[in-house]
Design an enzyme around this catalytic site. Structure first.
Site, PDB file in Angstrom:
ATOM      1  N   ASP A  49     -15.851  -8.500  -7.297  1.00  0.00           N
ATOM      2  CA  ASP A  49     -16.282  -7.262  -6.644  1.00  0.00           C
ATOM      3  C   ASP A  49     -16.110  -7.298  -5.135  1.00  0.00           C
ATOM      4  O   ASP A  49     -17.092  -7.488  -4.420  1.00  0.00           O
ATOM      5  CB  ASP A  49     -17.762  -6.990  -6.978  1.00  0.00           C
ATOM      6  CG  ASP A  49     -18.157  -5.564  -6.652  1.00  0.00           C
ATOM      7  OD1 ASP A  49     -17.276  -4.798  -6.232  1.00  0.00           O
ATOM      8  OD2 ASP A  49     -19.336  -5.230  -6.817  1.00  0.00           O
ATOM      9  N   GLU A  51     -23.318   5.818  -0.970  1.00  0.00           N
ATOM     10  CA  GLU A  51     -23.448   4.513  -1.622  1.00  0.00           C
ATOM     11  C   GLU A  51     -22.615   3.504  -0.841  1.00  0.00           C
ATOM     12  O   GLU A  51     -21.422   3.711  -0.613  1.00  0.00           O
ATOM     13  CB  GLU A  51     -22.947   4.632  -3.073  1.00  0.00           C
ATOM     14  CG  GLU A  51     -22.950   3.313  -3.780  1.00  0.00           C
ATOM     15  CD  GLU A  51     -23.448   3.420  -5.218  1.00  0.00           C
ATOM     16  OE1 GLU A  51     -23.806   4.528  -5.662  1.00  0.00           O
ATOM     17  OE2 GLU A  51     -23.474   2.372  -5.875  1.00  0.00           O
ATOM     18  N   ARG A  52     -23.273   2.457  -0.401  1.00  0.00           N
ATOM     19  CA  ARG A  52     -22.630   1.409   0.418  1.00  0.00           C
ATOM     20  C   ARG A  52     -22.058   1.984   1.709  1.00  0.00           C
ATOM     21  O   ARG A  52     -21.007   1.548   2.191  1.00  0.00           O
ATOM     22  CB  ARG A  52     -21.531   0.679  -0.361  1.00  0.00           C
ATOM     23  CG  ARG A  52     -21.945   0.202  -1.731  1.00  0.00           C
ATOM     24  CD  ARG A  52     -23.193  -0.623  -1.708  1.00  0.00           C
ATOM     25  NE  ARG A  52     -23.669  -0.969  -3.055  1.00  0.00           N
ATOM     26  CZ  ARG A  52     -24.781  -1.657  -3.275  1.00  0.00           C
ATOM     27  NH1 ARG A  52     -25.555  -2.031  -2.273  1.00  0.00           N
ATOM     28  NH2 ARG A  52     -25.140  -1.951  -4.504  1.00  0.00           N
ATOM     29  N   LYS A  72     -15.471   6.649 -13.414  1.00  0.00           N
ATOM     30  CA  LYS A  72     -16.110   5.355 -13.679  1.00  0.00           C
ATOM     31  C   LYS A  72     -16.858   5.538 -14.994  1.00  0.00           C
ATOM     32  O   LYS A  72     -17.800   6.337 -15.060  1.00  0.00           O
ATOM     33  CB  LYS A  72     -17.079   5.014 -12.546  1.00  0.00           C
ATOM     34  CG  LYS A  72     -17.956   3.793 -12.811  1.00  0.00           C
ATOM     35  CD  LYS A  72     -18.813   3.456 -11.583  1.00  0.00           C
ATOM     36  CE  LYS A  72     -19.734   2.280 -11.834  1.00  0.00           C
ATOM     37  NZ  LYS A  72     -20.513   1.892 -10.637  1.00  0.00           N
ATOM     38  N   HIS A  96     -20.322 -14.149  -4.084  1.00  0.00           N
ATOM     39  CA  HIS A  96     -21.509 -13.468  -4.615  1.00  0.00           C
ATOM     40  C   HIS A  96     -22.800 -14.214  -4.260  1.00  0.00           C
ATOM     41  O   HIS A  96     -23.645 -14.463  -5.125  1.00  0.00           O
ATOM     42  CB  HIS A  96     -21.371 -13.340  -6.142  1.00  0.00           C
ATOM     43  CG  HIS A  96     -22.052 -12.131  -6.717  1.00  0.00           C
ATOM     44  ND1 HIS A  96     -23.416 -12.046  -6.840  1.00  0.00           N
ATOM     45  CD2 HIS A  96     -21.568 -10.967  -7.205  1.00  0.00           C
ATOM     46  CE1 HIS A  96     -23.734 -10.885  -7.386  1.00  0.00           C
ATOM     47  NE2 HIS A  96     -22.625 -10.205  -7.603  1.00  0.00           N
ATOM     48  N   GLU A 100     -21.734  -0.371 -15.410  1.00  0.00           N
ATOM     49  CA  GLU A 100     -23.013  -0.350 -14.686  1.00  0.00           C
ATOM     50  C   GLU A 100     -23.876   0.834 -15.088  1.00  0.00           C
ATOM     51  O   GLU A 100     -24.445   1.524 -14.245  1.00  0.00           O
ATOM     52  CB  GLU A 100     -22.774  -0.351 -13.168  1.00  0.00           C
ATOM     53  CG  GLU A 100     -22.005  -1.565 -12.685  1.00  0.00           C
ATOM     54  CD  GLU A 100     -21.862  -1.645 -11.179  1.00  0.00           C
ATOM     55  OE1 GLU A 100     -21.662  -0.596 -10.550  1.00  0.00           O
ATOM     56  OE2 GLU A 100     -21.925  -2.766 -10.652  1.00  0.00           O
ATOM     57  N   GLU A 120      -7.469  -0.627  -5.812  1.00  0.00           N
ATOM     58  CA  GLU A 120      -8.685  -0.155  -5.131  1.00  0.00           C
ATOM     59  C   GLU A 120      -9.152  -1.233  -4.146  1.00  0.00           C
ATOM     60  O   GLU A 120      -9.532  -2.322  -4.543  1.00  0.00           O
ATOM     61  CB  GLU A 120      -9.795   0.151  -6.146  1.00  0.00           C
ATOM     62  CG  GLU A 120     -11.072   0.687  -5.499  1.00  0.00           C
ATOM     63  CD  GLU A 120     -12.142   1.103  -6.519  1.00  0.00           C
ATOM     64  OE1 GLU A 120     -11.821   1.825  -7.492  1.00  0.00           O
ATOM     65  OE2 GLU A 120     -13.303   0.686  -6.346  1.00  0.00           O
ATOM     66  N   LYS A 170      -9.796  -2.936  -8.935  1.00  0.00           N
ATOM     67  CA  LYS A 170     -10.196  -3.533  -7.649  1.00  0.00           C
ATOM     68  C   LYS A 170      -9.292  -4.714  -7.335  1.00  0.00           C
ATOM     69  O   LYS A 170      -8.745  -5.346  -8.244  1.00  0.00           O
ATOM     70  CB  LYS A 170     -11.653  -3.994  -7.703  1.00  0.00           C
ATOM     71  CG  LYS A 170     -12.651  -2.842  -7.733  1.00  0.00           C
ATOM     72  CD  LYS A 170     -14.091  -3.325  -7.589  1.00  0.00           C
ATOM     73  CE  LYS A 170     -15.038  -2.139  -7.676  1.00  0.00           C
ATOM     74  NZ  LYS A 170     -16.453  -2.498  -7.477  1.00  0.00           N
ATOM     75  N   GLU A 178     -19.203  -3.685   2.326  1.00  0.00           N
ATOM     76  CA  GLU A 178     -20.384  -3.980   1.521  1.00  0.00           C
ATOM     77  C   GLU A 178     -20.728  -5.470   1.541  1.00  0.00           C
ATOM     78  O   GLU A 178     -21.891  -5.841   1.680  1.00  0.00           O
ATOM     79  CB  GLU A 178     -20.133  -3.500   0.083  1.00  0.00           C
ATOM     80  CG  GLU A 178     -21.262  -3.818  -0.865  1.00  0.00           C
ATOM     81  CD  GLU A 178     -21.012  -3.294  -2.276  1.00  0.00           C
ATOM     82  OE1 GLU A 178     -19.995  -2.613  -2.505  1.00  0.00           O
ATOM     83  OE2 GLU A 178     -21.855  -3.573  -3.149  1.00  0.00           O
ATOM     84  N   ARG A 222     -17.833 -12.699 -16.129  1.00  0.00           N
ATOM     85  CA  ARG A 222     -17.512 -11.340 -15.685  1.00  0.00           C
ATOM     86  C   ARG A 222     -16.064 -11.233 -15.194  1.00  0.00           C
ATOM     87  O   ARG A 222     -15.448 -10.175 -15.276  1.00  0.00           O
ATOM     88  CB  ARG A 222     -18.484 -10.956 -14.573  1.00  0.00           C
ATOM     89  CG  ARG A 222     -18.323  -9.542 -14.127  1.00  0.00           C
ATOM     90  CD  ARG A 222     -19.565  -9.120 -13.418  1.00  0.00           C
ATOM     91  NE  ARG A 222     -19.250  -8.371 -12.231  1.00  0.00           N
ATOM     92  CZ  ARG A 222     -20.116  -8.074 -11.292  1.00  0.00           C
ATOM     93  NH1 ARG A 222     -21.360  -8.495 -11.383  1.00  0.00           N
ATOM     94  NH2 ARG A 222     -19.766  -7.368 -10.255  1.00  0.00           N
TER      95      ARG A 222
HETATM   96  C1  BDP Z   1     -20.184  -2.335  -6.440  1.00  0.00           C
HETATM   97  C2  BDP Z   1     -21.230  -1.591  -5.676  1.00  0.00           C
HETATM   98  C3  BDP Z   1     -21.775  -0.420  -6.426  1.00  0.00           C
HETATM   99  C4  BDP Z   1     -20.635   0.431  -6.955  1.00  0.00           C
HETATM  100  C5  BDP Z   1     -19.746  -0.428  -7.827  1.00  0.00           C
HETATM  101  C6  BDP Z   1     -18.489   0.292  -8.293  1.00  0.00           C
HETATM  102  O1  BDP Z   1     -22.270  -2.491  -5.355  1.00  0.00           O
HETATM  103  O2  BDP Z   1     -22.607   0.303  -5.555  1.00  0.00           O
HETATM  104  O3  BDP Z   1     -21.100   1.513  -7.677  1.00  0.00           O
HETATM  105  O4  BDP Z   1     -19.282  -1.526  -7.087  1.00  0.00           O
HETATM  106  O5  BDP Z   1     -17.442   0.005  -7.735  1.00  0.00           O
HETATM  107  O6  BDP Z   1     -19.430  -3.021  -5.489  1.00  0.00           O
HETATM  108  O7  BDP Z   1     -18.546   1.100  -9.198  1.00  0.00           O
END
Ligand code: BDP
Length: 712
Positions: A376, A178-179, A298, A532, A302, A398, A371, A404, A347
């Site tokens: 993000d 992922e990414r 997590k 973004h 999402e 984090e 984060k 990304e 957000r």
């Molecule tokens: C976002 C990404 C996604 C991750 C998410 C995360 O686009 O793929 O799953 O963060 O940190 O930046 O959980």
């Protein structure tokens, strides 16, 4: 040409190429031969014999690294002797004869993974409270040789500022990442546990060389399969490889695993069966891997399962796992990257709203992983308001190494300045000087555990990270976890010397490229606080016009809010009031237009197009200036790089040259697409002094990238 002649020529050509091939696989551990004759002779004298009393897997690793490193750099493999009088003596204090002990041997002030390196009469002595410290010290010694420094009269001590220095791999069990922009996952789950890829060992060496001491092997969007018995055997095999390098393995725990692989009917963290299931699972893991690190989770983010599915809080979910890990000294890293499906709240505010009420409710083996910014991993974000708002909870940082939102693997962007900018930010949680770094290292609130995680940028590309310069972000991340006070440009120079060349003109010039690269990217992608603006799903390229995604806060238009009046997200009291989540000193600065740095203007304010900035530009002019200057910086990077030809190997020189050309093309693309789009609101011209944009807005809007990488 005769056929045989041709073959001979080809063979010669290939031989030369292979001999000079530098594919980047060796990272910063190339150990090239020292070219300065005087230095070489002196190094040879000092390192000709080494005594390492004692036996352990880590000491074996130390011996192997010294054999390799010194052997390659000095052309002579050192002699390992049992004589305590050897040129180099490496051992824990208890193993060093008192005769050779020096002033550092009290090891006062040196923490667990720390070490001392000093000269005692003619001998170099390396000592530490643990074998891990000896390992880190060995890499330090090798680094001194790699970067051409003197080994005379050494007098060094070093201790890490942060305890948990972790990479988070967002790697899936099917090897997609992922990414991930550097190929597939380096973990070959299919051939594990029987086949140990050489890469696992080199990966462990690289991490140990920069002090990284833990890896989360699996994606935060987790699969419960990783917790099944056959996969745990594979995890055990990797843990066995990492152990001598002082690296613990961790797994992501899918909260609904009891349903998916445990055949239970619920995953409610307060349910007795569920608790028992996790206890048994955890005991099963520790039976295989006694030093297993713990879980990263997590949850309720999402679409991932979590305790809120059962009306429980994040703390109740985390504590249930913490309780089963505690007897084994394991930890839970519970992520704060949450935003609700329903909430229409900015957000920026959601993680704070959900987590601050839980401060003090987590067990003491839980860290909440936050984060660096509230949205993000944007090219530039103000620090996350949770830092400084949860004094009773250790907050783990984090960062994202995989780029990304920063050009992915084709843009040269050195991230150390970004990491340091965040860590140096003052939260004012306990008055001036309450930096994010002091919260993260636990010193401000006196926490026992503390850590920093970096989302890995590693894949199975031959050079590990895709872009040769992306390796620098892995390197700098480790070095800054160890000591966040290190200077970003010093780290860059160190890395350049070890990775490319000790040629001082190369190091100086390319260091400048690196140091300016993040600011250049901010300018051509997200200037003055915009964020973004990227393409949907894959996050590749500009798409500020997207406004039709099912969730409001997935749309770039939600973040820039451009209209004919102006642009920017009002997060003051007249808007979402996200600023209220910061301590008053911080809030006041960012709220006040005369104090707020230009970098954050449109992050916190919606401003009219003609509003005057401190430098006399209007918002529209400033946008234009930034986009054009960002692109111009890439041009300068290209020019500086072109001058490096012949100072380094041809292979990597050309790779970087081609990648910089892509970066230039994409910087232009960002500039043109964003300016044309924002112009539809500002109604103002791009000044004639600027180069004309290449295409129409319709053209940019029509571009699609169904196979852009990293999005599965
Ligand atoms: C976002 C990404 C996604 C991750 C998410 C995360 O686009 O793929 O799953 O963060 O940190 O930046 O959980």
């Amino acid at each position: 040409m005769h056929y045989t002649k041709y073959l001979l020529f080809l063979a010669f050509f290939l031989l030369v190429r292979v001999a000079s091939a530098e594919n980047g696989y060796e990272l910063w551990m190339r150990y090239t031969k020292v070219s300065d004759e005087k230095l070489l002779t002196r190094y040879q004298e000092l390192t000709s014999s080494i005594h390492i009393p004692g036996n352990s897997a880590t000491l074996d690793v130390i011996r192997a690294e010294l054999r390799l490193g010194i052997g390659k750099m000095l052309g002579k493999i050192p002699h390992f002797t049992t004589e305590a009088t050897a040129g180099i003596l490496i051992g824990q204090l208890s193993d060093i004869p008192s005769l050779y002990a020096g002033e550092h041997t009290s090891l006062e002030g040196i923490t667990e993974d720390g070490y001392a390196i000093y000269t005692k009469e003619k001998q170099i002595v390396i000592t530490a409270p643990t074998d891990a410290g000896l390992l880190y010290a060995t890499f330090h010694l090798l680094r001194l040789i790699q970067t051409g420094q003197s080994l005379e009269r050494l007098h060094l001590t070093s201790s890490p500022k942060v305890k948990l220095r972790l990479l988070n791999h967002w790697d899936n069990l099917n090897r997609t990442v992922e990414r991930g922009y550097a190929g597939f996952s380096i973990w070959d789950w299919h051939t594990l546990p029987d086949y140990i890829d050489e890469r696992y060992i080199d990966y462990a060496r690289a991490n140990a060389s920069i002090g990284i001491n833990g890896v989360v092997l699996t994606n935060v969007n987790a699969s419960a399969t990783a917790l099944t018995p056959s996969y745990l055997q594979k995890v055990k095999a990797l843990a066995d490889v990492m152990r001598p390098y002082h690296i613990k393995v961790y797994l992501t725990a899918r909260f609904s695993a009891p349903l998916e692989i445990g055949r239970l009917e619920t995953a409610d963290p307060l349910n007795k069966e569920v608790k028992r299931w996790w206890k048994e699972k955890t005991d099963e893991i520790y039976a295989l891997i006694p030093d297993f690190g713990g879980f990263l989770v997590k949850a309720n983010s999402e679409g991932q399962p979590g305790p809120q599915d059962y009306g429980r809080t994040h703390a109740e979910g985390a504590n249930m796992l913490a309780d089963v890990l505690a007897p084994h000294q394991g930890i839970v890293m519970w992520r704060a990257f949450v935003y609700s499906h329903e909430a229409l709240e900015d957000r920026h505010k959601q993680a704070y709203n959900e987590f601050v009420p839980l401060d003090g409710k987590f067990r003491d083996n839980v860290l909440v992983q936050v984060k660096n910014g509230a949205i993000d991993f944007m090219p530039r974000e103000p620090f996350h308001p949770l830092f400084g708002a949860m004094p009773q909870t250790p907050l783990m940082m984090e960062f994202q190494l995989t780029q990304e939102y920063l050009g992915q693997a084709t843009h040269l962007v050195y991230l150390a300045p970004l990491f340091k900018e965040c860590l140096n930010s003052d939260t004012y949680a306990q008055g001036e000087g309450s930096t994010v770094a002091k919260i993260v290292d636990g010193s401000l609130d006196k926490h026992r555990i503390n850590g920093i995680a970096g989302v890995s940028n590693i894949g199975n590309d031959i050079n590990w990270c895709g872009h040769p310069f992306a390796q620098a972000n892995w390197y700098a991340f480790g070095r800054l976890c160890w000591d966040y006070d290190l200077n970003a440009s010093e780290i860059a120079k160190e890395w350049l010397k070890m990775t490319f060349s000790n040629d001082s003109s190369f190091v100086e010039q390319v260091c400048q490229i690196m140091m300016g690269s993040r600011e250049a990217l901010v300018n051509y992608m997200n200037p003055i606080g915009l964020h973004h603006l990227m393409g949907t799903g894959h996050h590749y390229g500009p798409a500020p016009w997207v406004d039709d995604l099912p969730r409001a806060d997935w749309n770039p238009t939600y973040y820039h809010k451009a209209d004919t009046q102006g642009i920017g997200f009002d997060r003051t009291t007249s808007g979402s009031n996200a600023l209220s989540q910061y301590h008053p000193e911080v809030r006041r600065k960012w709220e006040d237009l005369s104090l707020c740095e230009d970098e954050y203007l449109l992050w916190f304010h919606h401003l009219p197009w003609d509003d005057q900035l401190k430098d006399g530009h209007s918002i529209w002019e400033k946008l234009c200036e930034s986009y054009y200057s960002g692109m111009q910086s890439v041009k300068t990077m290209q020019e500086v790089w072109d001058r490096q030809q012949n100072k380094i190997d041809d292979q990597r020189f050309k790779q970087v040259q081609m990648l910089l050309a892509i970066q230039y093309k994409e910087a232009k693309w960002w500039r043109d697409a964003c300016l044309l789009y924002f112009q539809t609101f500002s109604g103002q011209e791009i000044l004639p002094k600027h180069e004309k944009v290449a295409h129409t807005l319709e053209y940019y809007r029509s571009l699609h990238f169904p196979y852009a990488p990293g999005h599965w």
